[in-house]
Design a protein around this motif. Structure first.
Motif, short mmCIF file in Angstrom:
data_model
loop_
_atom_site.label_atom_id
_atom_site.label_comp_id
_atom_site.label_asym_id
_atom_site.label_seq_id
_atom_site.Cartn_x
_atom_site.Cartn_y
_atom_site.Cartn_z
N TYR A 17 79.91 30.05 65.56
CA TYR A 17 78.47 30.15 65.29
C TYR A 17 78.03 29.07 64.30
O TYR A 17 77.05 28.35 64.53
N GLN A 68 64.38 37.23 72.76
CA GLN A 68 64.17 36.14 73.73
C GLN A 68 62.81 35.47 73.53
O GLN A 68 62.69 34.24 73.62
N ALA A 92 63.02 33.09 70.69
CA ALA A 92 63.68 31.84 71.10
C ALA A 92 62.71 30.95 71.86
O ALA A 92 62.67 29.72 71.65
N SER A 135 61.39 27.07 70.83
CA SER A 135 62.09 26.13 71.70
C SER A 135 61.49 24.73 71.68
O SER A 135 62.09 23.79 72.22
N GLY A 144 66.59 36.69 67.17
CA GLY A 144 66.01 35.41 67.59
C GLY A 144 66.12 34.36 66.50
O GLY A 144 66.42 33.19 66.76
N ALA A 162 69.52 32.89 66.34
CA ALA A 162 69.76 31.94 67.42
C ALA A 162 69.29 30.55 67.03
O ALA A 162 69.78 29.55 67.56
N ALA A 204 74.83 38.43 66.44
CA ALA A 204 74.02 37.22 66.60
C ALA A 204 74.40 36.15 65.59
O ALA A 204 74.16 34.96 65.82
N SER A 255 72.86 38.00 76.11
CA SER A 255 73.94 37.30 75.45
C SER A 255 73.51 37.01 74.03
O SER A 255 72.43 36.50 73.79
N CYS A 256 74.36 37.34 73.07
CA CYS A 256 73.95 37.30 71.68
C CYS A 256 75.03 36.63 70.85
O CYS A 256 76.19 37.03 70.89
N GLY A 257 74.67 35.59 70.10
CA GLY A 257 75.65 34.87 69.31
C GLY A 257 76.41 33.88 70.17
O GLY A 257 76.09 33.65 71.33
#
Length: 636
Positions: free
Chosen positions: A25, A136, A139, A143, A166, A169, A315, A602-604
């Protein structure tokens, strides 16, 4: 004060277990950092799109990559009382940023549903998955590579965990969470609960109930009980990603506005463009996660966080387990009694000393880490109380003694020597119970099972007078794979009423309860869930169930041969196709077990060698920490 040995051991166990995943990570977010100021990598066409709607001053500043630009991710809507105050925050943020020579833009909005509205309704089946949609959506908001730091505007149940996932991420960006504060006190929570129970008994009219509820939830701000929303705020401060003392300041007050302005100023100071860079992905490490759990235990916070903080940790590349949570709970005492654990609301909690008192007590007792936070001074700075003097924000030391020991107590004189949550294990799987709201005399029960696959059936059985005098309600097929794991708070008035009548009752479910639930013993989040072939699917009407919160036991008293040869029941509820539930079929198919965060995204970082993967023996409670031993050995 040196760190308590068990807190130190749990932290080290998490660190070793997570070493490979955490390393992956950090490598990922550090690679993002090496690419320099973010707008600087955009093409001219990209950048022109990014500031096309801005005014001349902001547009000029956004052309220069060395001018910090704050992103705002907001959960504003004006149906949620907790989020309605956020309506005007973006303009405040932009104004302060301009005054300081910077810029700010709303990066995006995220959905924010209210569990208080959807309790007992089909919409509750969307609630848990909304956390992942919020992550999400966060994110997507970030973005565009336009931002140097981010302010997150959110308060309530799934919103803060989703925003946190988020934010992690985009862990290369500094982040500050900005709350709106609780509404002012309404009628006492005890009075509201009494009307609910009288309504369940047919002794109060709907008009009387609605009047009581309206007098309780009466204005802008967070609901005043200590449920998931207000627990969110405490945990954010315990991890150091929200300004000190901001959690429980009421909306539309000079102090609230001053703290919002201060959050903007601080966010601009901690970008990579300055000399005090503090990206959230580095701030939230295993010590910060342990702090959050310690604060949760000390304050008797929401059971929902045993799911959410497992997901949040993942995450950040950190593997947190229910065994870790249980081990922390065994040494962190219960210091607060706030409704549903007591009669006081969060306004009273704050007036008695609030988070500042709790954190100082825990730090002095070695039960929290003094970590790096978004402000200088580490977590010790969070023991100070914000004040406005002569129009300026300042801080003063928090009160040294509790203003009311019926609400808040020191470590030397706690309400209980252990924290407010316990892990249960047995042949029914693994589950959790919130002990802080349950009186000691109700923490053990052995009674026959009343088995229902739809919580509404229990209401009908009660109305028909068909429930046994003492019983354990087994409400199954309520897990994340079944129907999104709705909260079953609508059962609380009935079960609380029956307990008041001198009957012994309890709840066992693979679903959730509201963060405001308590009073009666409830084994919740039971995993494996019935839809995954979990043991609850084998329970039949009349089976004797033993629930012992003190000993951490959850079991059915059936001989091994009979139990092992039983065919598990099958969920007979028809597929849900109304009010959008069909859109979440994919989430239900993919979701992980509750003790792995009930994640449907999907996390991390991707799973790497040495990271913990799903282990059925561990989830059934037969492996416990031993199931993790091979993975920990790889990390050593």
């Amino acid at each position: 004060m040196s760190l308590h040995p068990q807190i130190e051991a749990v932290t080290e166990r998490i660190r070793k277990r997570s070493a490979a995943l955490r390393g992956a990570y950090l490598a990922g977010i550090d690679a993002a950092l090496q690419q320099g100021p973010y707008r600087g990598r955009l093409s001219c066409a990209n950048l022109a799109h990014g500031f096309a709607a801005c005014g001349p001053t902001d547009k000029s500043r956004l052309r220069a990559p060395v001018t910090p630009n704050l992103g705002v991710v907001t959960a504003y809507n004006d149906m949620l009382s907790a989020h309605q105050p956020f309506e005007h925050y973006p303009e405040i943020v932009r104004q302060v940023a301009r005054e300081l020579g910077a810029t700010a833009q709303v990066a995006g909005g995220v959905p924010a549903m209210c569990d208080g509205v959807t309790q007992g309704r089909p919409g509750m089946e969307l609630s848990l998955f909304s956390r992942d949609i919020i992550a999400q959506s966060t994110a997507i908001s970030l973005s565009h590579d336009m931002f140097d730091a981010v302010l997150y505007l959110g308060v309530c149940d799934k919103i803060v965990p989703g925003l946190l996932i988020g934010a992690l991420a985009f862990g290369h960006l500094p982040a500050i969470f900005v709350p709106a504060g609780p509404m002012t006190p309404g009628i006492p929570n005890k009075e509201k609960a009494a009307v609910r129970e009288r309504y369940a008994a047919g002794e109060a009219s709907r008009e009387e109930l609605l009047e009581a509820e309206s007098n309780s939830y009466h204005g802008a701000g967070t609901c005043t009980f200590y449920g998931t929303a207000n627990s969110n705020q405490t945990l954010l401060e315990a991890m150091g990603v929200q300004l000190p003392g901001t959690s429980f300041i009421n909306p539309d007050t000079p102090l609230r506005d001053a703290l919002t302005r201060a959050a903007v100023e601080r966010a601009l100071q901690i970008t990579a463009l300055g000399n005090d860079f503090r990206p959230i992905g580095h701030l939230i490490d295993e010590r910060a996660i342990v702090n959050a759990i310690a604060a949760l235990m000390a304050t008797g916070g929401s059971t929902n966080h045993t799911i959410h903080w497992v997901a949040i940790a993942r995450a950040a590349g950190i593997i947190l387990t229910w065994d870790d949570i249980d081990a922390i709970s065994q040494v962190v005492p219960t210091l607060a009694h706030v409704y549903p654990n007591g009669d006081a609301d969060v306004n009273r909690f704050a007036a008695c000393g609030g988070t500042q008192f709790v954190f100082r007590e825990l730090l002095d007792a070695g039960l929290m880490h003094d970590i790096t936070t978004i402000v200088p001074g580490g977590l010790r700075a969070f023991c100070d109380e914000p004040r406005v003097q002569d129009g300026k924000l300042g801080y003063a030391p928090g009160i040294a003694t509790s203003a009311d020991e019926t609400v808040l107590r020191p470590v030397s004189n706690p309400f209980e020597a252990q924290g407010g949550l316990r892990l249960l294990r047995g042949n029914l799987g693994r589950g959790l119970i919130k002990t802080s709201a349950v009186k000691p005399q109700y923490r053990q029960i052995e009674a026959p099972a009343v088995v229902v696959d739809d919580p509404k059936v229990l209401n009908k059985l009660h109305a028909a007078g068909a429930l046994p005098h003492d019983f354990v309600a087994v409400v199954r097929f309520q897990g994340p794979r079944s129907n999104g794991m709705p909260e079953l708070h609508s059962l609380a008035p009935i079960l609380g009423l029956l307990q008041n009548q001198g009957r012994r009752v309890a709840l066992v479910t693979d679903g959730r309860l509201s963060g405001a639930s308590g009073k009666f013993p409830a084994a919740i989040h039971v995993t494996p869930e019935a839809s995954a072939g979990g043991p609850l699917a084998r329970v039949v009407e009349g089976d004797m169930i033993r629930l012992d919160a003190e000993a951490g036991v959850l079991e059915v008293l059936v001989d091994a041969h009979t139990w092992n040869t039983r065919e598990p029941a099958v969920d007979t509820q028809p597929p849900a196709h109304d009010i959008g539930r069909n859109l979440f079929a994919f989430n239900r198919r993919l979701v992980s077990p509750a003790d792995q965060g009930a994640l449907s995204i999907s996390c991390g970082p991707p799973t790497v060698d040495g990271a913990w993967e799903y282990d059925a023996e561990y989830e059934l409670g037969r492996g416990s920490e031993a199931a993790l031993a091979p993975h920990e050995a790889k990390d050593a």
